[in-house]
Design an enzyme around this catalytic site. Structure first.
Site, mmCIF file in Angstrom:
data_model
loop_
_atom_site.group_PDB
_atom_site.id
_atom_site.type_symbol
_atom_site.label_atom_id
_atom_site.label_comp_id
_atom_site.label_asym_id
_atom_site.label_seq_id
_atom_site.Cartn_x
_atom_site.Cartn_y
_atom_site.Cartn_z
ATOM 1 N N ASP A 82 0.976 -1.208 0.271
ATOM 2 C CA ASP A 82 0.339 -0.267 0.276
ATOM 3 C C ASP A 82 0.722 1.159 0.025
ATOM 4 O O ASP A 82 2.245 1.313 0.684
ATOM 5 C CB ASP A 82 -0.916 0.407 1.417
ATOM 6 C CG ASP A 82 -1.726 1.157 1.021
ATOM 7 O OD1 ASP A 82 -2.368 1.779 0.193
ATOM 8 O OD2 ASP A 82 -2.263 1.201 2.847
ATOM 9 N N HIS A 83 0.700 2.080 -0.914
ATOM 10 C CA HIS A 83 1.595 3.524 -0.271
ATOM 11 C C HIS A 83 3.540 3.402 -0.967
ATOM 12 O O HIS A 83 3.351 4.004 -0.615
ATOM 13 C CB HIS A 83 1.134 4.462 -0.269
ATOM 14 C CG HIS A 83 -0.613 5.151 0.492
ATOM 15 N ND1 HIS A 83 -0.478 5.919 -0.897
ATOM 16 C CD2 HIS A 83 -1.360 4.583 0.684
ATOM 17 C CE1 HIS A 83 -1.605 5.986 -0.311
ATOM 18 N NE2 HIS A 83 -3.068 5.191 0.232
ATOM 19 N N HIS A 180 -7.157 9.270 3.493
ATOM 20 C CA HIS A 180 -7.848 9.138 4.746
ATOM 21 C C HIS A 180 -7.868 9.215 5.948
ATOM 22 O O HIS A 180 -7.928 11.078 6.107
ATOM 23 C CB HIS A 180 -5.834 8.774 4.648
ATOM 24 C CG HIS A 180 -5.145 8.127 3.227
ATOM 25 N ND1 HIS A 180 -4.598 8.862 2.297
ATOM 26 C CD2 HIS A 180 -5.662 6.727 2.769
ATOM 27 C CE1 HIS A 180 -4.460 7.780 1.463
ATOM 28 N NE2 HIS A 180 -5.030 6.753 1.686
ATOM 29 N N GLY A 181 -8.064 8.407 7.014
ATOM 30 C CA GLY A 181 -8.021 9.248 8.560
ATOM 31 C C GLY A 181 -9.293 9.209 9.039
ATOM 32 O O GLY A 181 -10.037 8.934 8.423
ATOM 33 N N LYS A 184 -12.862 12.995 7.746
ATOM 34 C CA LYS A 184 -12.771 13.472 6.252
ATOM 35 C C LYS A 184 -13.570 14.515 5.610
ATOM 36 O O LYS A 184 -13.622 14.621 4.937
ATOM 37 C CB LYS A 184 -14.078 11.199 5.642
ATOM 38 C CG LYS A 184 -12.712 10.602 6.177
ATOM 39 C CD LYS A 184 -13.414 9.390 5.326
ATOM 40 C CE LYS A 184 -12.760 8.079 5.022
ATOM 41 N NZ LYS A 184 -10.817 7.825 5.415
ATOM 42 N N HIS A 216 -9.196 3.997 -2.316
ATOM 43 C CA HIS A 216 -8.328 5.194 -1.208
ATOM 44 C C HIS A 216 -9.053 6.019 -0.149
ATOM 45 O O HIS A 216 -10.268 6.691 -0.487
ATOM 46 C CB HIS A 216 -6.982 5.530 -1.064
ATOM 47 C CG HIS A 216 -5.915 5.166 -1.616
ATOM 48 N ND1 HIS A 216 -5.284 4.470 -1.350
ATOM 49 C CD2 HIS A 216 -6.109 4.242 -3.202
ATOM 50 C CE1 HIS A 216 -3.794 3.826 -1.702
ATOM 51 N NE2 HIS A 216 -4.446 3.200 -3.107
ATOM 52 N N GLY A 217 -9.360 5.587 0.973
ATOM 53 C CA GLY A 217 -9.287 6.790 2.203
ATOM 54 C C GLY A 217 -11.190 6.848 1.629
ATOM 55 O O GLY A 217 -11.745 7.371 2.489
ATOM 56 N N SER A 219 -12.965 4.344 4.950
ATOM 57 C CA SER A 219 -13.863 4.174 5.422
ATOM 58 C C SER A 219 -14.817 5.061 5.938
ATOM 59 O O SER A 219 -14.912 6.337 5.328
ATOM 60 C CB SER A 219 -12.155 4.435 6.991
ATOM 61 O OG SER A 219 -11.995 2.955 7.092
ATOM 62 N N ASN A 259 -10.320 0.791 -0.398
ATOM 63 C CA ASN A 259 -9.415 0.632 1.142
ATOM 64 C C ASN A 259 -9.962 0.656 2.330
ATOM 65 O O ASN A 259 -10.542 2.292 2.120
ATOM 66 C CB ASN A 259 -8.100 1.236 0.272
ATOM 67 C CG ASN A 259 -7.468 1.075 -0.551
ATOM 68 O OD1 ASN A 259 -7.615 0.084 -1.742
ATOM 69 N ND2 ASN A 259 -6.132 1.989 -0.635
HETATM 70 P P1 13P Z 1 -9.022 5.167 5.245
HETATM 71 O O1 13P Z 1 -8.555 5.806 6.253
HETATM 72 O O2 13P Z 1 -9.980 5.708 5.404
HETATM 73 O O3 13P Z 1 -9.580 3.786 5.544
HETATM 74 O O4 13P Z 1 -8.234 4.556 3.811
HETATM 75 C C1 13P Z 1 -7.276 2.985 4.738
HETATM 76 C C2 13P Z 1 -6.042 3.602 2.711
HETATM 77 O O5 13P Z 1 -7.266 4.962 1.668
HETATM 78 C C3 13P Z 1 -5.378 2.762 3.027
HETATM 79 O O6 13P Z 1 -4.469 3.025 1.528
HETATM 80 O O1 G3H Z 2 -3.358 4.872 3.656
HETATM 81 C C1 G3H Z 2 -2.406 4.505 5.247
HETATM 82 C C2 G3H Z 2 -2.914 4.078 6.330
HETATM 83 O O2 G3H Z 2 -3.654 4.061 6.494
HETATM 84 C C3 G3H Z 2 -2.048 2.965 6.634
HETATM 85 O O3 G3H Z 2 -1.711 3.570 7.946
HETATM 86 O O4 G3H Z 2 1.046 4.093 7.052
HETATM 87 O O5 G3H Z 2 -0.074 3.863 9.268
HETATM 88 O O6 G3H Z 2 0.055 2.393 8.214
HETATM 89 P P1 G3H Z 2 0.801 3.901 7.757
HETATM 90 ZN ZN ZN Z 3 -4.269 4.879 0.952
#
Ligand code: 13P
Ligand code: G3H
Ligand code: ZN
Length: 316
Positions: A82-83, A180-181, A184, A216-217, A219, A259
């Site tokens: 991821d990323h 993310h987070g 939002k 992504h992002g 949640s 994600n």
């Molecule tokens: P959330 O922070 O919305 O759970 O997104 C996670 C994400 O995109 C991980 O790559």
């Molecule tokens: O996109 C980010 C994910 O929530 C991963 O977070 O880098 O703290 O593991 P992290």
């Molecule tokens: Zn992400």
């Protein structure tokens, strides 16, 4: 049963208008909670690992625990970076048996993003590994953001076609208003569905039929988990996520991978906070980690039913 790539998963998902859940993993309990939830729903899954997770748990442990989860559950699992920030991190995970990588060059200028992504694709494809890349910058749509600011940040549909054709990537992460987070949106949640539709239509018209889009992002930040956290000593104020119905709509418009990490974190934290509040005398980690694992499993089962629609998605 062995690890698989996302190729078949996405093909089925696109055709049947559902998405595969991509859940971030950091330890054994998260892996067990997620994969047991998927097993209960006969669902395929993507387990994704950030560079922070690689540092925390070590690729050897993560790969071995994911192999164990396949032995236990017999479901189809893709193991995904991821990323990934650079070529080196991609190389590390490919050498450790991952089947899919995200190279995130979205913070570079466009031409640099194209060049770096192309290099990753050449390396990964030669080794049977698929590549996701990102175009645009994730950010929520604030009530006071004007159209030109949105355009500067969000994925441009014409550029998306150029990016996919020049890089040879297998899936594209887009910026349409998710972030993310746990915080939002300040105001009402809003995603740019017109933009998502345009991206999908233009890709199809350019010959990239059924091209998988990634969110992504994504949640949802369940108010119930926030309540449990806050009633048991936490302080999470103003948390807000993407409503489930918006994510379901996205799955009908080419989004094949959704994600989620924040929701796992919130479920685990709610479980553990409540456990200690209810049982202040407890100190066996198996007690509170069992609660966290069970909350994560319930979360994943609900995601499969309410958001992803991917029950019975095993490749068979
Ligand atoms: P959330 O922070 O919305 O759970 O997104 C996670 C994400 O995109 C991980 O790559
Ligand atoms: O996109 C980010 C994910 O929530 C991963 O977070 O880098 O703290 O593991 P992290
Ligand atoms: Zn992400």
């Amino acid at each position: 049963m062995a690890l698989v790539t996302t190729k078949e998963m996405f093909k089925k998902a696109y055709e049947n208008k559902y998405a595969i859940g991509a859940f971030n993993i950091n330890n054994m309990e998260i892996i067990q909670g997620v994969t047991r939830g998927c097993k209960a729903k006969n669902s395929s899954v993507i387990l994704q690992v950030s560079t922070g997770a690689l540092k925390y748990a070590h690729p050897y442990y993560l790969k071995a625990m994911v192999d164990a989860a396949i032995r236990e559950t017999n479901i189809d699992i893709a193991l995904h970076l991821d990323h990934g920030p650079d070529f080196e991190s991609v190389k590390t995970v490919v050498e450790n048996g991952f089947t899919s990588v995200m190279f995130d060059g979205s913070h570079h200028d466009y031409e640099t993003n194209v060049k770096l992504t192309k290099d990753v694709v050449a390396y990964a494809h030669e080794r049977g590994v698929v590549v996701e890349a990102e175009l645009g910058q994730l950010a929520g749509i604030e009530d006071d953001v004007n159209v030109s600011a949105e355009n500067a940040t969000f994925t441009d549909p014409d550029q998306a076609v150029d990016f996919v054709s020049r890089t040879g990537i297998d899936s594209l992460a887009v910026a349409i208003g998710t972030s993310h987070g746990a915080y939002k949106f300040k105001g009402e949640a809003r995603l740019d569905f017109e933009r998502l539709t345009a991206i999908t239509q233009k890709l199809t018209a350019a010959g990239f039929e059924k091209f998988p889009i990634v969110l992504h992002g994504a949640s949802s930040v369940d108010p119930e988990m926030i309540r449990i956290c806050n009633e048991n000593g936490g302080s999470l104020k103003g948390a807000a996520g993407i409503p489930a119905e918006m994510l379901r709509r996205a799955t009908t418009l080419g989004v094949c991978k959704i994600n989620m990490d924040t929701d796992i974190r919130l479920s685990a934290t709610a479980a553990i906070r409540k456990f200690f509040n209810d049982k202040p005398e407890a100190f066996d980690p198996r007690g509170y980690l069992t609660e966290a694992r069970d909350y994560i499993q319930t979360l994943v089962e609900n995601k499969i039913d309410d958001v992803l629609g991917c029950a019975n998605s095993l490749l068979g």
